[in-house]
Design a protein around this motif. Structure first.
Motif, PDB file in Angstrom:
ATOM      1  N   GLY A  16       7.531  -1.452 -34.611  1.00 46.02           N
ATOM      2  CA  GLY A  16       7.167  -2.197 -33.405  1.00 46.02           C
ATOM      3  C   GLY A  16       7.569  -3.652 -33.457  1.00 46.02           C
ATOM      4  N   ALA A  17       7.360  -4.287 -34.600  1.00 45.32           N
ATOM      5  CA  ALA A  17       7.707  -5.707 -34.719  1.00 45.32           C
ATOM      6  C   ALA A  17       9.211  -5.917 -34.628  1.00 45.32           C
ATOM      7  CB  ALA A  17       7.168  -6.267 -36.029  1.00 45.32           C
ATOM      8  N   THR A  18       9.993  -5.005 -35.219  1.00 49.62           N
ATOM      9  CA  THR A  18      11.450  -5.130 -35.173  1.00 49.62           C
ATOM     10  C   THR A  18      11.964  -4.900 -33.755  1.00 49.62           C
ATOM     11  OG1 THR A  18      11.535  -4.298 -37.443  1.00 49.62           O
ATOM     12  CG2 THR A  18      13.595  -4.347 -36.237  1.00 49.62           C
ATOM     13  N   THR A  19      11.424  -3.908 -33.065  1.00 49.75           N
ATOM     14  CA  THR A  19      11.795  -3.681 -31.666  1.00 49.75           C
ATOM     15  C   THR A  19      11.521  -4.922 -30.834  1.00 49.75           C
ATOM     16  OG1 THR A  19      11.267  -1.318 -31.835  1.00 49.75           O
ATOM     17  CG2 THR A  19      11.394  -2.251 -29.631  1.00 49.75           C
ATOM     18  N   THR A  20      10.319  -5.466 -30.981  1.00 49.38           N
ATOM     19  CA  THR A  20       9.905  -6.630 -30.197  1.00 49.38           C
ATOM     20  C   THR A  20      10.799  -7.827 -30.461  1.00 49.38           C
ATOM     21  OG1 THR A  20       7.611  -5.857 -30.246  1.00 49.38           O
ATOM     22  CG2 THR A  20       7.976  -8.174 -29.696  1.00 49.38           C
ATOM     23  N   LEU A  21      11.025  -8.130 -31.733  1.00 49.67           N
ATOM     24  CA  LEU A  21      11.785  -9.329 -32.073  1.00 49.67           C
ATOM     25  C   LEU A  21      13.237  -9.220 -31.641  1.00 49.67           C
ATOM     26  CD1 LEU A  21      12.011 -12.094 -33.326  1.00 49.67           C
ATOM     27  CD2 LEU A  21      12.231 -11.016 -35.582  1.00 49.67           C
ATOM     28  N   GLU A  25      15.213 -11.648 -29.040  1.00 46.88           N
ATOM     29  CA  GLU A  25      16.412 -12.381 -29.455  1.00 46.88           C
ATOM     30  C   GLU A  25      17.625 -11.987 -28.625  1.00 46.88           C
ATOM     31  OE1 GLU A  25      15.352 -13.361 -34.136  1.00 46.88           O
ATOM     32  OE2 GLU A  25      16.667 -11.662 -33.685  1.00 46.88           O
ATOM     33  N   THR A  26      17.734 -10.696 -28.298  1.00 46.71           N
ATOM     34  CA  THR A  26      18.870 -10.247 -27.491  1.00 46.71           C
ATOM     35  C   THR A  26      18.767 -10.791 -26.063  1.00 46.71           C
ATOM     36  OG1 THR A  26      19.055  -8.233 -28.809  1.00 46.71           O
ATOM     37  CG2 THR A  26      20.159  -8.236 -26.681  1.00 46.71           C
ATOM     38  N   CYS A  27      17.564 -10.773 -25.484  1.00 50.21           N
ATOM     39  CA  CYS A  27      17.374 -11.359 -24.149  1.00 50.21           C
ATOM     40  C   CYS A  27      17.769 -12.829 -24.143  1.00 50.21           C
ATOM     41  CB  CYS A  27      15.927 -11.201 -23.706  1.00 50.21           C
ATOM     42  SG  CYS A  27      15.484  -9.533 -23.160  1.00 50.21           S
ATOM     43  N   LYS A  28      17.378 -13.555 -25.163  1.00 50.30           N
ATOM     44  CA  LYS A  28      17.721 -14.978 -25.244  1.00 50.30           C
ATOM     45  C   LYS A  28      19.229 -15.159 -25.331  1.00 50.30           C
ATOM     46  CE  LYS A  28      16.802 -19.150 -27.985  1.00 50.30           C
ATOM     47  NZ  LYS A  28      16.069 -19.696 -29.159  1.00 50.30           N
ATOM     48  N   LYS A  29      19.887 -14.351 -26.148  1.00 48.49           N
ATOM     49  CA  LYS A  29      21.339 -14.445 -26.311  1.00 48.49           C
ATOM     50  C   LYS A  29      22.070 -14.126 -25.016  1.00 48.49           C
ATOM     51  CE  LYS A  29      23.412 -11.253 -28.735  1.00 48.49           C
ATOM     52  NZ  LYS A  29      23.869 -10.424 -29.886  1.00 48.49           N
ATOM     53  N   LEU A  30      21.538 -13.155 -24.266  1.00 49.66           N
ATOM     54  CA  LEU A  30      22.186 -12.736 -23.023  1.00 49.66           C
ATOM     55  C   LEU A  30      21.744 -13.560 -21.814  1.00 49.66           C
ATOM     56  CD1 LEU A  30      21.963  -8.846 -23.468  1.00 49.66           C
ATOM     57  CD2 LEU A  30      23.936 -10.335 -23.901  1.00 49.66           C
ATOM     58  N   GLY A  31      20.822 -14.486 -22.045  1.00 50.17           N
ATOM     59  CA  GLY A  31      20.341 -15.316 -20.948  1.00 50.17           C
ATOM     60  C   GLY A  31      19.434 -14.574 -19.980  1.00 50.17           C
ATOM     61  N   GLY A 457      14.109   0.536 -34.818  1.00 51.08           N
ATOM     62  CA  GLY A 457      13.445  -0.502 -34.031  1.00 51.08           C
ATOM     63  C   GLY A 457      14.428  -1.601 -33.631  1.00 51.08           C
ATOM     64  N   ARG A 458      15.230  -2.047 -34.593  1.00 54.72           N
ATOM     65  CA  ARG A 458      16.231  -3.089 -34.298  1.00 54.72           C
ATOM     66  C   ARG A 458      17.217  -2.633 -33.232  1.00 54.72           C
ATOM     67  NH1 ARG A 458      21.395  -3.964 -35.753  1.00 54.72           N
ATOM     68  NH2 ARG A 458      21.451  -2.192 -37.209  1.00 54.72           N
ATOM     69  N   LEU A 459      17.754  -1.426 -33.393  1.00 57.81           N
ATOM     70  CA  LEU A 459      18.731  -0.908 -32.433  1.00 57.81           C
ATOM     71  C   LEU A 459      18.115  -0.725 -31.049  1.00 57.81           C
ATOM     72  CD1 LEU A 459      20.457   1.764 -34.712  1.00 57.81           C
ATOM     73  CD2 LEU A 459      21.427  -0.429 -33.978  1.00 57.81           C
ATOM     74  N   SER A 460      16.877  -0.249 -30.997  1.00 57.07           N
ATOM     75  CA  SER A 460      16.227  -0.021 -29.718  1.00 57.07           C
ATOM     76  C   SER A 460      15.932  -1.329 -28.991  1.00 57.07           C
ATOM     77  CB  SER A 460      14.917   0.752 -29.920  1.00 57.07           C
ATOM     78  OG  SER A 460      15.162   2.015 -30.488  1.00 57.07           O
ATOM     79  N   GLY A 461      15.446  -2.316 -29.718  1.00 58.46           N
ATOM     80  CA  GLY A 461      15.157  -3.594 -29.089  1.00 58.46           C
ATOM     81  C   GLY A 461      16.383  -4.190 -28.437  1.00 58.46           C
ATOM     82  N   GLU A 462      17.511  -4.111 -29.130  1.00 58.47           N
ATOM     83  CA  GLU A 462      18.775  -4.632 -28.591  1.00 58.47           C
ATOM     84  C   GLU A 462      19.221  -3.841 -27.369  1.00 58.47           C
ATOM     85  OE1 GLU A 462      23.278  -5.728 -30.207  1.00 58.47           O
ATOM     86  OE2 GLU A 462      21.964  -4.444 -31.394  1.00 58.47           O
ATOM     87  N   ALA A 463      19.139  -2.503 -27.451  1.00 63.01           N
ATOM     88  CA  ALA A 463      19.614  -1.658 -26.358  1.00 63.01           C
ATOM     89  C   ALA A 463      18.771  -1.823 -25.103  1.00 63.01           C
ATOM     90  CB  ALA A 463      19.622  -0.202 -26.806  1.00 63.01           C
ATOM     91  N   ILE A 464      17.449  -1.898 -25.269  1.00 62.24           N
ATOM     92  CA  ILE A 464      16.576  -2.053 -24.103  1.00 62.24           C
ATOM     93  C   ILE A 464      16.821  -3.397 -23.429  1.00 62.24           C
ATOM     94  CG2 ILE A 464      14.174  -2.219 -23.328  1.00 62.24           C
ATOM     95  CD1 ILE A 464      13.480  -0.294 -25.682  1.00 62.24           C
ATOM     96  N   ALA A 465      16.997  -4.444 -24.224  1.00 62.58           N
ATOM     97  CA  ALA A 465      17.288  -5.766 -23.653  1.00 62.58           C
ATOM     98  C   ALA A 465      18.602  -5.748 -22.888  1.00 62.58           C
ATOM     99  CB  ALA A 465      17.317  -6.816 -24.762  1.00 62.58           C
ATOM    100  N   ALA A 466      19.605  -5.109 -23.450  1.00 65.44           N
ATOM    101  CA  ALA A 466      20.928  -5.057 -22.808  1.00 65.44           C
ATOM    102  C   ALA A 466      20.903  -4.273 -21.512  1.00 65.44           C
ATOM    103  CB  ALA A 466      21.944  -4.449 -23.771  1.00 65.44           C
TER     104      ALA A 466
END
Length: 468
Positions: A16-21, A25-31, A457-466
């Motif tokens: 959960g923490a990895t997904t969240t973080l 971070e991906t949302c911030k990078k993508l604006g 978790g890391r992969l999911s957090g990035e994909a959902i943000a994208a």
């Protein structure tokens, strides 16, 4: 009006923490303004589940490359049931995950093992964070708290998944500490809230009788009540993994700390309370057998056992990790009879077992760094490798019992951590990762649970943000 988010994550452990973080971070990078709620049933600083308590061993070599043979081991122990595509994706992404965690302030110990033959294809290496799982969780939560577009809802339980009239996820009903409920709105929900170790009802339903007597290896596991599993089943999710199996480990019954594992059952004998051996301690490598020895002790031997060895082994392994996860010194005695008395066992019975074992050992060389064929013959339960006589005083013992670490049965997901419905289609907006997702059948090839939670978790957090 319900509070609105882009993503709700249930559970603040590794997954959960990895997904969240990584979402933040991906949302911030993508604006993108992506807003997330992290829902955790425990209090701030408690950190539920097992994440904070585990040593967090990682099946990596000195360059952080993942064990190339792991999928073969998974195929073997699962008898062909494991999702090997999932295993390959973990293998392909594990190193990047380890480096990502490292980049967030977690330091690793790169350990080369001189005494234990590893079945890992890592040149006798494995990796663990300095400070164990607690160090990882602290680092991730620290970074999450720097984002103002994340609400962490402590002491809050997920209760029901909300869906629209087409079955798409629309949010989550939560229950606060005071018992009141509230609905949160979001098109994406990540379930990362562990298995059902803390539910006597689900353990009895899926695993069987007497499971309420099984102690948990870490106090945070009491919060893992299978809520995520039940919420998803209620809206038609499919399942995977062995629901009648779970990962357990042999621990020192005297220990006053969690996760007091006695790893080295291979290098001596394990007896029950009647001083009888019941398991081939040298059948395979240490990490390939320690779990099954624990399971047999629980299922067939009243969950009361004793590991017995001599000074030959203790001199070689101590100091070191194999016999020092516990906070208690081994029981020591000048004779086997005296050792039995200190353990509360019948001296004549233990002396007979040790004498018969020693007399059945062949004359092959004792070599800890290979499956040496130093075995016994003629015993009711023979030992296949590392059957060195227990003959060099002083003699040592640990009283042991099996404790529950995590359950195997869970939600069925695809390679993108989307929860699959019983017809095989992804449930729109619903994700799951970590130990809530079913992967393991029959046995657990270790040092991988932490890595898969962090990786997916890391992969999911990035994909959902994208996808926003």
């Amino acid at each position: 009006m319900a509070p609105s988010y882009d993503l709700i994550v249930v559970g603040s452990g590794f997954a959960g923490a990895t997904t969240t973080l990584n979402f933040l971070e991906t949302c911030k990078k993508l604006g993108k303004p992506g807003r997330v709620a992290l829902v955790e049933t425990g209090s701030d600083g408690e950190r539920c589940g097992a994440s904070r308590w585990t040593g967090a061993y990682l099946r990596l070599d000195k360059d952080l490359n993942f064990d190339g043979d792991w999928e073969k081991e998974m195929h073997l122990v699962s008898k062909g049931k494991a999702d090997l595509d999932y295993c390959r994706k973990l293998k392909e992404n594990a190193r990047v995950t380890a480096e990502w965690v490292q980049s967030h302030g977690v330091e690793y110990t790169i350990h080369k093992e001189p005494n234990v033959l590893l079945e890992f294809d890592t040149d006798q290496h494995f990796v663990f964070p300095k400070g164990g799982g607690w160090a990882i969780v602290q680092a991730l939560i620290k970074h999450i708290k720097t984002f103002d577009n994340c609400d962490i809802l402590w002491e809050t339980e997920g209760r029901n998944l909300l869906t629209d009239d087409k079955g798409k996820i629309s949010g989550l009903e939560i229950r606060r500490k005071d018992g009141t409920t509230e609905k949160l709105s979001a098109p994406n929900v990540m379930l990362a809230c562990g298995g059902f170790e803390g539910s006597n009802e689900l353990m009895a339903r899926y695993v069987g009788k007497r499971t309420h007597e099984f102690d948990l290896i870490a106090p945070g596991l009491k919060h893992n009540k299978g809520v995520g599993l039940q919420m998803a089943l209620n809206i038609g999710a499919d399942t995977a993994g062995s629901f009648d199996s779970f990962h357990s480990e042999l621990v020192d019954t005297r220990a006053t700390k969690p996760d007091a594992v006695i790893w080295g059952h291979n290098y001596g004998i394990v007896v029950n309370e009647d001083c009888e051996r019941f398991f081939d301690e040298g059948r395979r490598h240490l990490f390939a057998t320690f779990e099954m020895c624990a399971m047999e002790l629980w299922r067939d031997h009243n969950n009361k056992g004793y590991f017995i060895t001599d000074s030959t082994i203790m001199k070689r392994f101590r100091p070191g990790w194999v016999y020092e996860t516990t906070d208690k010194e081994p029981v020591e005695a000048a004779t086997i009879g005296e050792l039995a008395k200190k353990l509360g066992l019948e001296p004549a019975k233990l002396e007979k077992t040790v004498s018969e074992f020693n007399g059945a050992v062949n004359n092959k060389p004792f070599d800890l760094m290979k499956l040496d064929g130093k075995a016994t013959t003629g015993l009711k339960v023979n030992k296949t490798n590392w059957a060195n006589p227990i003959a060099a005083a002083p003699f040592y013992a640990y009283p042991i019992t099996a404790q529950l670490t995590f359950t195997y049965g869970g939600l069925k997901v695809d390679l993108d951590s989307r929860v699959l419905a019983t017809n095989g289609a992804p449930i729109p907006g619903l994700f799951a990762t970590g130990e809530l997702t079913g992967l393991f059948y029959n046995e657990y090839p270790p040092a991988t649970s932490v890595l898969r939670s962090l990786t997916f978790g890391r992969l999911s957090g990035e994909a959902i943000a994208a996808s926003l």
